[in-house]
Design a protein around this motif. Structure first.
Motif, PDB file in Angstrom:
ATOM      1  N   UNK A   1      40.189  28.741  41.576  1.00 60.76           N
ATOM      2  CA  UNK A   1      41.385  27.936  41.331  1.00 60.76           C
ATOM      3  C   UNK A   1      42.435  28.385  42.340  1.00 60.76           C
ATOM      4  N   UNK A   2      42.451  27.729  43.477  1.00 55.98           N
ATOM      5  CA  UNK A   2      43.371  28.140  44.535  1.00 55.98           C
ATOM      6  C   UNK A   2      42.975  29.488  45.092  1.00 55.98           C
ATOM      7  N   UNK A   3      43.904  30.428  45.063  1.00 55.69           N
ATOM      8  CA  UNK A   3      43.614  31.763  45.596  1.00 55.69           C
ATOM      9  C   UNK A   3      43.020  32.694  44.537  1.00 55.69           C
ATOM     10  N   UNK A   4      42.773  32.183  43.347  1.00 59.88           N
ATOM     11  CA  UNK A   4      42.206  32.987  42.262  1.00 59.88           C
ATOM     12  C   UNK A   4      40.718  32.690  42.144  1.00 59.88           C
ATOM     13  N   UNK A   5      39.916  33.752  42.124  1.00 61.18           N
ATOM     14  CA  UNK A   5      38.468  33.595  42.239  1.00 61.18           C
ATOM     15  C   UNK A   5      37.712  34.486  41.261  1.00 61.18           C
ATOM     16  N   UNK A   6      36.509  34.048  40.929  1.00 64.64           N
ATOM     17  CA  UNK A   6      35.561  34.865  40.195  1.00 64.64           C
ATOM     18  C   UNK A   6      35.780  34.899  38.694  1.00 64.64           C
ATOM     19  N   UNK A   7      35.043  35.800  38.037  1.00 66.87           N
ATOM     20  CA  UNK A   7      35.036  35.882  36.581  1.00 66.87           C
ATOM     21  C   UNK A   7      36.427  36.055  35.989  1.00 66.87           C
ATOM     22  N   UNK A   8      37.231  36.950  36.568  1.00 66.97           N
ATOM     23  CA  UNK A   8      38.563  37.211  36.029  1.00 66.97           C
ATOM     24  C   UNK A   8      39.660  36.538  36.840  1.00 66.97           C
ATOM     25  N   UNK A   9      39.252  35.588  37.697  1.00 66.18           N
ATOM     26  CA  UNK A   9      40.215  34.817  38.491  1.00 66.18           C
ATOM     27  C   UNK A   9      41.222  35.731  39.194  1.00 66.18           C
ATOM     28  N   UNK A  10      40.678  36.661  39.961  1.00 66.30           N
ATOM     29  CA  UNK A  10      41.511  37.605  40.697  1.00 66.30           C
ATOM     30  C   UNK A  10      42.149  36.923  41.892  1.00 66.30           C
ATOM     31  N   UNK A  11      43.392  37.252  42.141  1.00 68.40           N
ATOM     32  CA  UNK A  11      44.066  36.829  43.353  1.00 68.40           C
ATOM     33  C   UNK A  11      43.385  37.545  44.507  1.00 68.40           C
ATOM     34  N   UNK A  12      43.001  36.790  45.531  1.00 74.35           N
ATOM     35  CA  UNK A  12      42.242  37.374  46.643  1.00 74.35           C
ATOM     36  C   UNK A  12      42.967  38.538  47.318  1.00 74.35           C
ATOM     37  N   UNK A  13      44.272  38.410  47.540  1.00 76.03           N
ATOM     38  CA  UNK A  13      45.022  39.483  48.216  1.00 76.03           C
ATOM     39  C   UNK A  13      45.062  40.743  47.353  1.00 76.03           C
ATOM     40  N   UNK A  14      45.333  40.561  46.053  1.00 78.22           N
ATOM     41  CA  UNK A  14      45.349  41.728  45.149  1.00 78.22           C
ATOM     42  C   UNK A  14      43.975  42.371  45.082  1.00 78.22           C
ATOM     43  N   UNK A  15      42.943  41.547  45.021  1.00 73.09           N
ATOM     44  CA  UNK A  15      41.578  42.074  44.944  1.00 73.09           C
ATOM     45  C   UNK A  15      41.246  42.896  46.184  1.00 73.09           C
ATOM     46  N   UNK A  16      41.634  42.408  47.350  1.00 68.66           N
ATOM     47  CA  UNK A  16      41.380  43.163  48.586  1.00 68.66           C
ATOM     48  C   UNK A  16      42.083  44.510  48.556  1.00 68.66           C
TER      49      UNK A  16
END
Length: 142
Positions: A67-82
């Protein structure tokens, strides 16, 4: 506005109600991620039922959800995840580990948060215990 973020009572009531409504739908559902969730949830102080409820609410257990920049099982923000060291945000193990770490940090901050309505007070261990006696499970609200 569904709750007053400065009022501990309405804040906790809102999230407890939201969790309780979704828990019966998602928390007991059998999924391909049960073994992983059962293993990692306690490492961060969460019940597997709680984690399954959050994953269900966020992604319907679709590890490729986006959903936009939120991805995966817990819909992590890509920048925060990195920043948390996640190389592949769609990898269920990486996504859950980073997401649960972030949730645990938020939960721990909530326990220390100062609310300012009619005076300032902390959610000290005493206050957390009082809220638990009233039926709040703060680990499952976070």
């Amino acid at each position: 506005k569904k709750y007053d973020a400065l009022n501990a009572g309405t804040f906790l009531d809102y999230w407890k109600g939201k969790f309780n409504r979704q828990s019966s739908k998602w928390g007991k559902k059998s999924t391909q991620f049960d073994e992983l969730i059962n293993e990692v949830a306690p490492q961060f102080g969460f019940s597997p039922n709680f984690v399954k409820t959050v994953v269900g609410m966020e992604s319907s257990f679709d590890h490729n959800a986006s959903a936009g920049s939120h991805k995966g099982l817990l819909q992590l923000n890509e920048k925060e995840a990195r920043r948390k060291g996640v190389k592949d945000v769609y990898n269920p193990v990486e996504n859950l580990m980073a997401g649960l770490q972030m949730m645990a940090q938020k939960r721990d901050r909530l326990a220390k948060m100062q609310f300012k309505e009619g005076g300032e007070y902390d959610l000290s261990l005493e206050e957390v215990n009082r809220l638990r006696k009233l039926g709040y499970d703060l680990e499952e609200i976070s």
